[in-house]
Design an enzyme around this catalytic site. Structure first.
Site: not given
Ligand code: GLC
Length: 639
Positions: A275, A317
């Site tokens: 993430d 991500e």
């Molecule tokens: C990523 C997740 C999102 C979250 C962020 C912080 O972008 O997809 O939902 O708010 O990380 O952890």
């Protein structure tokens, strides 16, 4: 996977544990050492490196036997994540069927649709009240009671393995919650744990950072630092004020997080969603995203996994500029040694642009502008997820089309967020800044594509159009090359859920409009075949089946874009061995014609009129032109 790597891995079979470990370490040690000392100077951190060398065999031996065997099988079977057989779904466990046990009961539903790869939204412990949908983590390995227990998770992963279902879970690698044990100790004044975060006595250093750091959630969490009265200090909180950024310049943080990562995979997680990984390294004077050190750190995590848990892979991500996303596959010596999979956020955002403009030029221009990805990596292709849609298009490409980037983004916000009378979309604004006009879009795929408005206004034409758009966009993600990921609910055209507006912990965050409860009642009526929900479900079920039956859908970096000469149409071909698939999509509300000669030249008519696999109808040409109906998607197969 390259041949040399494969060879090395195959020779791992039949070795005893010690030999296997030694061989894997020897293979990866040079790079591990290089990345480690690029982040933590050799003069000061030899002791930490020795600590890492002690940690790796321990993690290796603690990995469950069944997963160690699976590691070997996976390594031998090559790039399993590029297979045409994979079709994914992303879901919130509590919104789907209550808890982990409930989810396990739904395995037959996944089979019915053809889904065999699941991304479960965070299930670990989190603060009560605001917690960013679980992305504020209290403990990386403890299952939150509302989902069940660790045993339930282990039972689920065992059942998934038996049923050939792959599991993806998040690893929120950039930050912990303010209730995480380290944060609690830091608040009490423990210096060791204060060193796990970016913590400052006063605002001098934060002020330097703030000169350049952008804001992720300007509306709800402005600024990048939060004052913590208990310790009378400032802590870096790039996301929400309750999400404390981990300080990876401290090697202890890396070692602890590596342990958490491996333990997570030890529960049977096949793909780890890294993430917000673009934010992992911070440096004054930079925007602290996509820094070279972040790449070295990710590669260091990856190489260590290669030694102790090589069957599990990483998903990036990275919702960043298209040219920056591909860097997370690893470049040069890091190629293949960072993340195997990344979200195709560029394709996603561009498809929404094409729906609003009914044109495909920006889609072509942008896709052609992205450097190609390494052949051993793949995309997750998706149209919606739990987050917003950012308008991260390249300004110069918008300008090349003669459009003004600022005005164009304003148009997209107007189109999707109910600021124009005529638009079919019913989305909501997210993080809108009235001063700059910047903002992002939220809403379910179906509501953004007109289904909600069509149902409310009982407009049959709009309904038809909307169903076609929904199927077309999903069809593109199924055919584009990579793992298609359906957001749970989209398979039945679920509309916006406005109930978040009554919940104080959610109402400031319009992303909740697209985090609905799964509608099992609608699913129990899918046999009617005429309702829009049922039509969408059956169309997707059919396309998934076609995908799984044809190897041409596997990702072999075999995608070719074709310009048809008609700006409303998007076309690409996937070729593999003797088989090829030509996809043609019309993004306009009117039928469009394209010259059919190039299709003939590609050989699609050489055995007579080709069959469109989507409609099961033959493609008949009455002239040199091929007509593509409004929002029609054709899948022509040549073998
Ligand atoms: C990523 C997740 C999102 C979250 C962020 C912080 O972008 O997809 O939902 O708010 O990380 O952890």
């Amino acid at each position: 996977m390259n041949q040399a790597k494969l060879h090395r891995l195959i020779s791992q079979k039949g070795k005893n544990d010690q030999e296997l470990f030694d061989q894997r370490l020897a293979t990866n040690l040079t790079l591990i050492q290089k990345q480690f000392f690029s982040l933590y100077s050799e003069d000061h951190h030899e002791k930490h490196f020795q600590k890492l060398l002690k940690l790796l065999p321990k993690l290796f031996l603690e990995r469950p036997e069944v997963l160690r065997e699976q590691d070997l099988i996976r390594l031998q079977s090559g790039n399993w994540y590029q297979s045409e057989k994979l079709v994914g779904m992303q879901l919130y466990v509590e919104h789907f069927n209550k808890d982990l046990k409930g989810l396990q009961d739904k395995i037959p539903y996944f089979k019915k649709l053809g889904v065999n790869f699941l991304h479960l939204m965070p299930i670990t412990t989190r603060p009560k009240g605001e917690n960013d949908g679980g992305y504020a983590v209290n403990n990386y390995l403890e299952v939150d009671k509302k989902y069940g227990s660790k045993d339930d998770l282990l039972q689920l992963t065992t059942a998934f393995r038996k049923n050939g279902i792959y599991l993806m879970l998040d690893f929120v690698v950039n930050h912990t919650s303010n209730e995480f044990s380290w944060a609690k100790k830091a608040k009490k004044g423990d210096k060791k744990y204060q060193g796990y975060y970016y913590i400052y006595e006063d605002f001098t250093i934060p002020a330097e950072f703030e000169k350049i750091l952008p804001e992720v959630f300007p509306e709800t969490s402005p600024g990048n630092f939060t004052y913590i009265p208990e310790m009378e200090k400032w802590v870096m909180t790039v996301f929400n004020s309750y999400q404390w950024d981990l300080n990876y310049t401290n090697p202890e943080v890396f070692l602890e997080m590596l342990t958490n990562l491996v333990k997570l995979t030890d529960m049977g997680v096949d793909v780890v969603r890294f993430d917000a990984l673009a934010f992992l390294w911070k440096k004054i004077g930079t925007i602290s995203q996509n820094l070279p050190e972040a790449h070295n750190l990710i590669s260091l995590f990856r190489m260590c996994m290669q030694v102790v848990a090589p069957g599990s892979i990483l998903l990036a991500e990275a919702i960043v500029a298209p040219t920056d996303i591909v860097k997370y596959f690893g470049k040069e010596e890091k190629e293949g040694n960072e993340c195997e999979v990344a979200y195709n956020a560029s394709l996603m955002a561009l498809l929404w642009n094409s729906i609003a403009t009914k044109k495909t030029q920006l889609l072509y221009k942008s896709l052609m502008n992205v450097p190609s990805k390494p052949k051993d990596c793949t995309w997750i292709n998706y149209i919606r997820c739990h987050d917003d849609i950012g308008l991260g298009y390249e300004n110069h490409l918008i300008q090349e089309l003669g459009w003004n980037p600022e005005m164009h983004r304003k148009f997209l916000l107007d189109y999707y967020c109910q600021r124009l009378d005529w638009t079919p979309a019913m989305g909501m604004l997210f993080m809108y800044n009235p001063k700059t006009g910047d903002g992002r879009i939220t809403g379910s795929a179906a509501s953004l594509l007109g289904l909600e408005k069509a149902i409310k206004s009982k407009d049959e034409n709009l309904l038809e159009e909307s169903v076609r758009k929904i199927i077309m966009l999903h069809g593109i993600t199924l055919a584009f090359g990579g793992i298609p990921l359906i957001y749970a609910g989209d398979e039945i055209g679920t509309l916006n859920d406005y109930s978040f507006q009554n919940d104080t912990s959610k109402k400031g965050d319009s992303r909740w409009v697209n985090r609905p409860m799964h509608d099992w009642e609608t699913i129990s009526n899918l046999n009617d075949k005429v309702s829009p929900q049922s039509r969408i479900f059956h169309a997707l079920q059919k396309l998934i089946k076609i995908r799984k039956q044809n190897e041409v859908f596997a990702d072999r970096n075999n995608l070719e874009l074709y310009h048809t000469g008609n700006d409303h149409v998007f076309s690409f071909e996937r070729a593999q061995g003797d088989q090829s698939l030509l996809v043609i999509c019309n993004f306009d509300e009117n039928a469009q014609v394209i010259d059919s000669n190039w299709i003939k030249k590609l050989g699609y008519f050489s055995k007579g009129e080709p069959l469109d696999l989507v409609s099961d109808e033959k493609v008949i040409l009455n002239s040199a032109l091929l007509e593509v109906k409004p929002y029609q998607m054709l899948w022509l197969m040549k073998s």
